[in-house]
Design a protein around this motif. Structure first.
Motif, PDB file in Angstrom:
ATOM      1  N   GLN A 202       0.907  -1.200   0.043  1.00  0.00           N
ATOM      2  CA  GLN A 202       0.114  -0.046  -0.016  1.00  0.00           C
ATOM      3  C   GLN A 202       0.833   1.108  -0.151  1.00  0.00           C
ATOM      4  O   GLN A 202       1.717   1.437   0.816  1.00  0.00           O
ATOM      5  CB  GLN A 202      -1.181   0.045   1.276  1.00  0.00           C
ATOM      6  N   ASP A 220      -3.155   0.264  -3.827  1.00  0.00           N
ATOM      7  CA  ASP A 220      -4.146  -0.356  -2.848  1.00  0.00           C
ATOM      8  C   ASP A 220      -5.044  -1.243  -3.386  1.00  0.00           C
ATOM      9  O   ASP A 220      -4.911  -1.890  -4.458  1.00  0.00           O
ATOM     10  CB  ASP A 220      -5.151   0.854  -2.359  1.00  0.00           C
ATOM     11  N   ILE A 221      -5.855  -2.115  -2.456  1.00  0.00           N
ATOM     12  CA  ILE A 221      -6.783  -3.139  -3.089  1.00  0.00           C
ATOM     13  C   ILE A 221      -7.730  -2.990  -3.950  1.00  0.00           C
ATOM     14  O   ILE A 221      -8.024  -1.741  -3.787  1.00  0.00           O
ATOM     15  CB  ILE A 221      -7.431  -3.470  -1.481  1.00  0.00           C
ATOM     16  N   SER A 226     -13.077  -7.449  -3.841  1.00  0.00           N
ATOM     17  CA  SER A 226     -12.502  -6.985  -2.365  1.00  0.00           C
ATOM     18  C   SER A 226     -13.308  -7.424  -1.445  1.00  0.00           C
ATOM     19  O   SER A 226     -12.960  -7.680  -0.214  1.00  0.00           O
ATOM     20  CB  SER A 226     -12.097  -5.247  -2.203  1.00  0.00           C
ATOM     21  N   TYR A 261      -8.912 -13.726  -6.223  1.00  0.00           N
ATOM     22  CA  TYR A 261      -8.051 -12.609  -5.494  1.00  0.00           C
ATOM     23  C   TYR A 261      -8.290 -11.321  -5.999  1.00  0.00           C
ATOM     24  O   TYR A 261      -7.872 -11.120  -7.165  1.00  0.00           O
ATOM     25  CB  TYR A 261      -6.725 -13.080  -5.262  1.00  0.00           C
ATOM     26  N   THR A 262      -8.730 -10.228  -5.291  1.00  0.00           N
ATOM     27  CA  THR A 262      -8.579  -8.855  -5.696  1.00  0.00           C
ATOM     28  C   THR A 262      -7.359  -8.263  -5.910  1.00  0.00           C
ATOM     29  O   THR A 262      -7.287  -7.472  -6.878  1.00  0.00           O
ATOM     30  CB  THR A 262      -9.552  -8.101  -4.731  1.00  0.00           C
ATOM     31  N   ASP A 263      -6.410  -8.598  -5.292  1.00  0.00           N
ATOM     32  CA  ASP A 263      -5.115  -8.265  -5.470  1.00  0.00           C
ATOM     33  C   ASP A 263      -4.938  -6.775  -4.847  1.00  0.00           C
ATOM     34  O   ASP A 263      -5.960  -5.738  -4.865  1.00  0.00           O
ATOM     35  CB  ASP A 263      -4.658  -8.348  -6.884  1.00  0.00           C
ATOM     36  N   PHE A 264      -3.769  -6.030  -4.743  1.00  0.00           N
ATOM     37  CA  PHE A 264      -3.291  -4.716  -4.732  1.00  0.00           C
ATOM     38  C   PHE A 264      -2.842  -4.299  -5.797  1.00  0.00           C
ATOM     39  O   PHE A 264      -1.743  -4.684  -6.354  1.00  0.00           O
ATOM     40  CB  PHE A 264      -2.482  -4.574  -3.530  1.00  0.00           C
TER      41      PHE A 264
END
Length: 473
Positions: A202, A220-221, A226, A261-264
């Motif tokens: 982040q 960020d996410i 998310s 997975y949303t991921d960053f």
């Protein structure tokens, strides 16, 4: 004004009353100037103390009874009052942090660790699943992180020119051992003389104000997916413990076993103000490449999310519901055609007193499974469709919370793709018990059964037990 400055100022002013006027003037001036030169007093503190000192002690004593009428004395008294009222360093109203003038500096973080035993089946010709998440191999034990690594987040915020602005940094170190070149999320290396990695996921800025909303720029996410992971009970624990023999920074939880997975991700995102319980967010994202392929993509990715919150009153029903989506074009390479990946998800979490129920579903084309754009096409670049879901329930009894969930992610073959050992589905059952030891520390025990199936009928299953604790502050 700092405590030291206040104390020294009081000593200096007190010397005026104990010494002759001329001696007090010279001694106090020299003392305050020396403190300013050494950096103990700021320019503002020095000027305010000089203004206070220049007002006679008798006049200062009488000020409470007789209003100041001399135009020369009023600015001096005002400066002294500002010095008393302005606390340069003070505690924040909530959280771990402090206020420095008009700037809030806040720290939050988490640490966790679990003993995990993963029981897989010995490899055979019938339990090989390409993209399967059930463990195939020797039994293993590990002391490791769960789905969350540890993290330390630093937020610096203030208001300038009517705008609320902030800088945000999130460091996510794990307790695993890793080789120097493998990175924070690479394969673990349970050997002597190794160190853990830091995932600095982040780094972003924000600016916004009431009636306008907020703009976020940085890493960020993501928006899509998310809420699926943030409402998953395995976020606090382990879930599926892939790679347990040499653990990386995190376990899988329910990633690839109910959601993608949303991921960053690097992004520029706008979030609207709340209209009742509704809020909308949308953004442009760094275009992700198809995993395993080399692409140069000419347009960004786009994601959006709509949420609704119903705050419970008097122990009634509460709700959090969401719908989100993404779209991204992947440009052609020398070997593969262009394609566009699309996905949408929706979910809701209902709560009543100490009970909770969560349901979630996603569907997509050309987005793959487990991670974004992993296994999203076949070898000829033809898109694969995918979908998945999970259901989850929790019940609280004092400091104890019991939870269970089932989830599944499915991946279809592309049109014309031959039958193979490609994963058809990954699914898991999870049972979890939590005990709130303190307001910061939660003790957790968990059991997870994972099952993977291939399009050619191959099948693998594994079981994992985990016990440990997680701390939030």
């Amino acid at each position: 004004m700092t405590f030291v400055a206040r104390l020294l100022g009081a000593v200096a002013l007190g010397s005026i009353a104990l010494a002759t006027p001329a001696a007090a003037q010279d001694t106090t001036d020299a003392l305050l100037l020396k403190l300013k030169e050494k950096g103990i007093l700021s320019d503002e503190e020095y000027q305010a103390l000089m203004a206070r000192k220049s007002t006679p002690v008798v006049a200062a004593t009488q000020a409470s009874a007789v209003p100041a009428t001399n135009s020369a004395e009023a600015p001096q008294q005002a400066a002294a009052e500002r010095l008393d009222e302005k606390k340069l360093v003070r505690m924040t109203d909530a959280g771990v942090g402090l206020l420095i003038g008009d700037v809030a500096l806040k720290f939050s973080g988490s640490v966790n660790g679990f003993y995990v035993h993963d029981n897989g089946a010995a490899p055979t010709a019938t339990n090989t699943v390409a993209g399967g998440l059930a463990t195939v191999g020797d039994n293993s034990s590990a002391i490791r992180n769960g789905l969350l690594p540890g993290f330390l987040k630093v937020d610096v915020s203030t208001t300038q020119g009517g705008w609320d602005v902030g800088a945000h940094f999130g460091m996510y170190p794990g307790i695993n051992s890793s080789l120097g070149n493998s990175g924070a999320n690479g394969a673990g290396a349970p050997q002597a003389l190794q160190t853990s990695g830091i995932d600095f996921r982040q780094t972003y800025l924000t600016f916004g104000r009431a009636g306008f909303g907020e703009v976020k720029i940085g890493r960020d996410i993501g928006l899509f997916g998310s809420d699926a992971i943030l409402n998953d009970i395995t976020l606090l624990a382990v879930g599926t413990a892939a790679g347990n023999a040499a653990p990386s920074n995190t376990s899988l939880g329910r990633i690839g076993l109910g959601y993608i997975y949303t991921d960053f991700q690097p992004q520029i995102t706008y979030s609207s103000p709340k209209f009742g319980g509704l809020q909308f967010a949308a953004g442009v994202f760094q275009p992700l490449t198809t995993i395993g392929q080399s692409e140069v993509n000419g347009s960004p990715g786009f994601q959006a999310k709509l949420t609704y919150d119903l705050v419970p009153t008097d122990g009634g029903i509460g709700a959090h519901a969401w719908i989100s989506g993404l779209i991204q074009r992947h440009d052609a390479t020398d070997l593969l055609p262009a394609y566009t990946g699309r996905a949408i998800d929706l979910g809701a979490k209902l709560s009543y007193r100490n009970f909770g129920l969560t349901g979630y579903y996603y569907t997509g084309s050309g987005v793959g499974t487990i991670g974004l754009f992993l296994l999203s096409t076949d070898a000829l670049g033809r898109k694969r469709d995918s979908d998945g879901f999970y259901v989850q329930g929790t019940a609280g009894f004092g400091k104890f919370t019991l939870g269970t969930s089932y989830g599944e992610s499915r991946l279809d073959r592309a049109d014309g793709e031959a039958i193979s050992a490609l994963v058809r589905s990954n699914a898991s059952w999870v049972g979890q018990a939590r005990y709130g030891l303190t307001s910061w520390v939660t003790l957790i025990g968990e059991y997870t059964h994972t099952r993977s199936k291939a399009h050619n009928g191959n099948r693998a299953e594994s079981d994992a037990v985990a016990a440990g604790a997680i701390l939030f502050f």
